[in-house]
Design a protein around this motif. Structure first.
Motif, PDB file in Angstrom:
ATOM      1  N   GLU A  36      36.660  20.856  -9.651  1.00 27.05           N
ATOM      2  CA  GLU A  36      37.255  22.358  -9.597  1.00 27.05           C
ATOM      3  C   GLU A  36      36.426  23.129  -8.426  1.00 27.05           C
ATOM      4  N   THR A  37      35.026  22.909  -8.093  1.00 27.44           N
ATOM      5  CA  THR A  37      34.370  23.616  -7.365  1.00 27.44           C
ATOM      6  C   THR A  37      34.766  23.149  -5.699  1.00 27.44           C
ATOM      7  N   LEU A  38      35.001  21.946  -5.738  1.00 25.44           N
ATOM      8  CA  LEU A  38      35.352  21.556  -4.460  1.00 25.44           C
ATOM      9  C   LEU A  38      36.936  22.002  -4.040  1.00 25.44           C
ATOM     10  N   ASP A  39      37.742  21.811  -4.858  1.00 24.79           N
ATOM     11  CA  ASP A  39      39.279  22.499  -4.720  1.00 24.79           C
ATOM     12  C   ASP A  39      39.062  23.943  -4.435  1.00 24.79           C
ATOM     13  N   GLY A  40      38.235  24.902  -5.032  1.00 27.85           N
ATOM     14  CA  GLY A  40      38.258  26.121  -5.144  1.00 27.85           C
ATOM     15  C   GLY A  40      37.443  26.991  -4.130  1.00 27.85           C
ATOM     16  N   GLN A  41      35.916  26.994  -4.375  1.00 29.14           N
ATOM     17  CA  GLN A  41      35.248  27.646  -3.434  1.00 29.14           C
ATOM     18  C   GLN A  41      35.080  26.928  -2.244  1.00 29.14           C
ATOM     19  N   VAL A  42      34.931  25.393  -2.199  1.00 24.96           N
ATOM     20  CA  VAL A  42      34.516  24.979  -0.912  1.00 24.96           C
ATOM     21  C   VAL A  42      35.731  24.914  -0.045  1.00 24.96           C
ATOM     22  N   SER A  43      36.980  24.424  -0.566  1.00 26.14           N
ATOM     23  CA  SER A  43      38.294  24.577   0.252  1.00 26.14           C
ATOM     24  C   SER A  43      38.540  25.930   0.619  1.00 26.14           C
ATOM     25  N   GLN A  44      38.300  26.923  -0.034  1.00 28.88           N
ATOM     26  CA  GLN A  44      38.356  28.336   0.560  1.00 28.88           C
ATOM     27  C   GLN A  44      37.595  28.536   1.842  1.00 28.88           C
ATOM     28  N   SER A  45      36.226  27.863   1.767  1.00 24.39           N
ATOM     29  CA  SER A  45      35.395  28.424   2.949  1.00 24.39           C
ATOM     30  C   SER A  45      35.962  27.367   4.112  1.00 24.39           C
ATOM     31  N   VAL A  46      36.505  26.220   3.784  1.00 25.91           N
ATOM     32  CA  VAL A  46      36.981  25.393   5.027  1.00 25.91           C
ATOM     33  C   VAL A  46      38.325  26.059   5.779  1.00 25.91           C
ATOM     34  N   THR A  47      39.318  26.502   4.753  1.00 17.20           N
ATOM     35  CA  THR A  47      40.338  27.130   5.214  1.00 17.20           C
ATOM     36  C   THR A  47      39.913  28.305   6.271  1.00 17.20           C
ATOM     37  N   ALA A  48      38.697  28.993   5.765  1.00 17.46           N
ATOM     38  CA  ALA A  48      38.632  30.224   6.493  1.00 17.46           C
ATOM     39  C   ALA A  48      38.173  29.803   8.068  1.00 17.46           C
ATOM     40  N   VAL A  49      37.295  28.972   7.943  1.00 17.04           N
ATOM     41  CA  VAL A  49      36.745  28.511   9.271  1.00 17.04           C
ATOM     42  C   VAL A  49      38.023  27.819  10.327  1.00 17.04           C
ATOM     43  N   LEU A  50      38.817  27.205   9.596  1.00 17.03           N
ATOM     44  CA  LEU A  50      40.153  26.499  10.492  1.00 17.03           C
ATOM     45  C   LEU A  50      40.842  27.776  10.862  1.00 17.03           C
ATOM     46  N   GLY A  51      40.923  28.614  10.083  1.00 17.81           N
ATOM     47  CA  GLY A  51      41.702  29.996  10.341  1.00 17.81           C
ATOM     48  C   GLY A  51      41.076  30.558  11.728  1.00 17.81           C
ATOM     49  N   LEU A  52      39.731  30.425  12.103  1.00 17.59           N
ATOM     50  CA  LEU A  52      39.150  31.100  13.204  1.00 17.59           C
ATOM     51  C   LEU A  52      39.697  30.060  14.339  1.00 17.59           C
ATOM     52  N   PHE A  53      39.750  28.737  14.165  1.00 15.71           N
ATOM     53  CA  PHE A  53      39.993  27.756  15.052  1.00 15.71           C
ATOM     54  C   PHE A  53      41.459  28.062  15.542  1.00 15.71           C
ATOM     55  N   LEU A  54      42.380  28.311  14.401  1.00 17.97           N
ATOM     56  CA  LEU A  54      43.748  28.578  14.832  1.00 17.97           C
ATOM     57  C   LEU A  54      43.883  29.741  15.677  1.00 17.97           C
ATOM     58  N   LYS A  55      43.157  30.929  15.353  1.00 18.33           N
ATOM     59  CA  LYS A  55      43.278  32.067  16.282  1.00 18.33           C
ATOM     60  C   LYS A  55      43.013  31.762  17.707  1.00 18.33           C
ATOM     61  N   LEU A  56      41.762  31.059  17.826  1.00 20.62           N
ATOM     62  CA  LEU A  56      41.646  30.569  19.158  1.00 20.62           C
ATOM     63  C   LEU A  56      42.768  29.982  19.829  1.00 20.62           C
ATOM     64  N   LEU A  57      43.318  29.250  19.129  1.00 20.04           N
ATOM     65  CA  LEU A  57      44.429  28.330  19.973  1.00 20.04           C
ATOM     66  C   LEU A  57      45.694  29.531  20.301  1.00 20.04           C
ATOM     67  N   ARG A  58      45.916  30.459  19.623  1.00 21.78           N
ATOM     68  CA  ARG A  58      46.841  31.226  19.794  1.00 21.78           C
ATOM     69  C   ARG A  58      46.301  32.451  20.896  1.00 21.78           C
ATOM     70  N   ASN A  59      45.287  32.880  20.708  1.00 20.63           N
ATOM     71  CA  ASN A  59      44.513  34.082  21.402  1.00 20.63           C
ATOM     72  C   ASN A  59      43.592  33.590  22.200  1.00 20.63           C
ATOM     73  N   PRO A  60      43.548  33.280  23.407  1.00 23.01           N
ATOM     74  CA  PRO A  60      42.371  32.670  24.199  1.00 23.01           C
ATOM     75  C   PRO A  60      41.075  33.792  24.444  1.00 23.01           C
ATOM     76  N   GLY A  61      39.928  33.370  24.442  1.00 18.94           N
ATOM     77  CA  GLY A  61      38.961  34.357  24.634  1.00 18.94           C
ATOM     78  C   GLY A  61      38.078  34.284  23.300  1.00 18.94           C
ATOM     79  N   ALA A  62      36.821  34.990  23.576  1.00 20.78           N
ATOM     80  CA  ALA A  62      35.679  34.847  22.690  1.00 20.78           C
ATOM     81  C   ALA A  62      36.074  35.476  21.318  1.00 20.78           C
ATOM     82  N   LEU A  63      35.849  35.033  20.219  1.00 20.27           N
ATOM     83  CA  LEU A  63      36.137  35.801  18.922  1.00 20.27           C
ATOM     84  C   LEU A  63      34.948  36.826  18.888  1.00 20.27           C
TER      85      LEU A  63
END
Length: 370
Positions: A36-63
């Motif tokens: 339950e924790t892995l599917d909930g809190q941990v997955s939420q954190s991973v998705t948030a980090v991957l969201g940063l990587f996605l943003k950099l693929l769309r918009n180059p430049g420093a975050l």
């Protein structure tokens, strides 16, 4: 790289699942978490980090710092859940590896270098911020733990209800305790003293560094503890101990230990561990009144002869052993005998007469106490 962004966005859920599965398989901390924790809190954190990587693929430049706000907040939450920093950093490396593997499968060869640069940009922005947030959260936890332990110690010392603070601190309060008052010369950093106490007992020890009061659990041998503190901190330790048979007796034991340590300071006693029985006579002599002043006055004739006063103090300290006294003072035995005769002539009290010798010993103590 809009095309690569769109392709990676469609695989975001699968990438998150792959990263979480690898963390659970490879990192001991995550392995102990529930599904339950892995599917909930941990997955939420991973998705948030991957969201940063996605943003950099769309918009180059420093975050910008604001872009990592949600990631930092989630990291702080995980730290408050006692996630070790090394486990968090390992998870980031696993995530970067899974992300890059997917990029190499989807990106055109000409886009790989740029995609790699943007991944590193994301890591260089997110990871330092996450480390800082993690360390701050851990420090907040430590500060909170210290506060709760101080509240628990204060409740015990004041004879108040302690069950609530004990539960909050995660400490089981037994029946028997030893209250210890300690003085270090030179004064030691509180963190070092706490670490030395915890290492000796194998459990978090309740301590008030301001007052120098320590509550030792049952089974702790104060003599051994003081010896360990002296060795571990490379300092002199003056300590007073008093036992409490029940938590309700802790205030009384603390008052006794405090009186003993204050008396030791007035007497200038050497370092070591003392109990009330070790200073019973001195304690009684320390009671205010005309008797104490009159007793100290017995040595007034020696005021102009400090070397005689020093001789008498050393003679008493060495248990009336003339050989040890002479060695300690670096004088001949005949010189010592002459000085003792002078003391008798000036004070009218003979060290060779037991009753008068006790009077001289008491007079020395009274003089130290005034």
């Amino acid at each position: 790289m809009p095309d690569l962004h769109d392709q990676m966005a469609r695989r975001l859920a699968d990438l998150t699942r792959d990263i979480v599965d690898r963390c659970a398989a490879e990192v001991p901390f995550y392995r102990r978490l529930s599904a339950e924790t892995l599917d909930g809190q941990v997955s939420q954190s991973v998705t948030a980090v991957l969201g940063l990587f996605l943003k950099l693929l769309r918009n180059p430049g420093a975050l910008r710092p604001a872009d990592a706000t949600w990631v930092v907040e989630l990291s702080a939450r995980r730290a408050r859940d006692h996630l070790p920093l090394e486990a968090a950093l390992t998870a980031y490396l696993i995530g970067a590896e899974v992300w890059w593997q997917a990029v190499t499968e989807l990106a055109a060869p000409d886009d790989l270098a740029e995609a790699g640069t943007r991944l590193l940009d994301g890591l260089s922005t997110a990871m330092p911020a996450v480390v800082l947030a993690h360390l701050q959260a851990r420090e907040d936890l430590r500060s909170e733990a210290k506060r709760v332990r101080r509240e628990l110690l204060a409740a015990l010392l004041n004879g108040q209800r302690h069950q609530g603070p004990a539960q909050a601190a995660g400490i089981e309060i037994g029946q028997r305790h030893t209250v210890l008052m300690v003085r270090f010369s030179p004064r030691q950093p509180d963190s070092l003293v706490q670490a030395a106490l915890d290492a000796h007992t194998g459990t978090p020890v309740l301590m008030d560094p301001t007052d120098g009061i320590v509550l030792l659990p049952a089974g702790t041998v104060p003599e051994s503890l003081v010896a360990d503190l002296r060795e571990a901190l490379d300092t002199t330790v003056l300590a007073a101990a008093a036992d409490a048979g029940t938590p309700a007796m802790i205030p009384e034991a603390a008052a006794e230990a405090r009186e003993v340590i204050e008396l030791l300071g007035r007497l200038g006693r050497p370092s070591g561990l003392y109990r009330f029985d070790d200073v019973l006579v001195e304690y009684q002599l320390a009671r205010p009144g005309a008797g104490l002043r009159r007793l100290a006055a017995k040595l007034d004739p020696l005021t102009d002869h400090p070397y005689l006063l020093q001789t008498l103090q050393s003679f008493v300290h060495h248990g009336h052993n003339r050989r040890q006294t002479a060695l300690a003072l670096h004088i001949h035995r005949n010189t010592l005998d002459y000085r003792l005769q002078r003391i008798t002539a000036l004070t009218g009290l003979d060290v060779a007469v037991p009753a008068q010798a006790r009077m001289l010993e008491a007079a020395i103590t009274a003089r130290d106490l005034l």
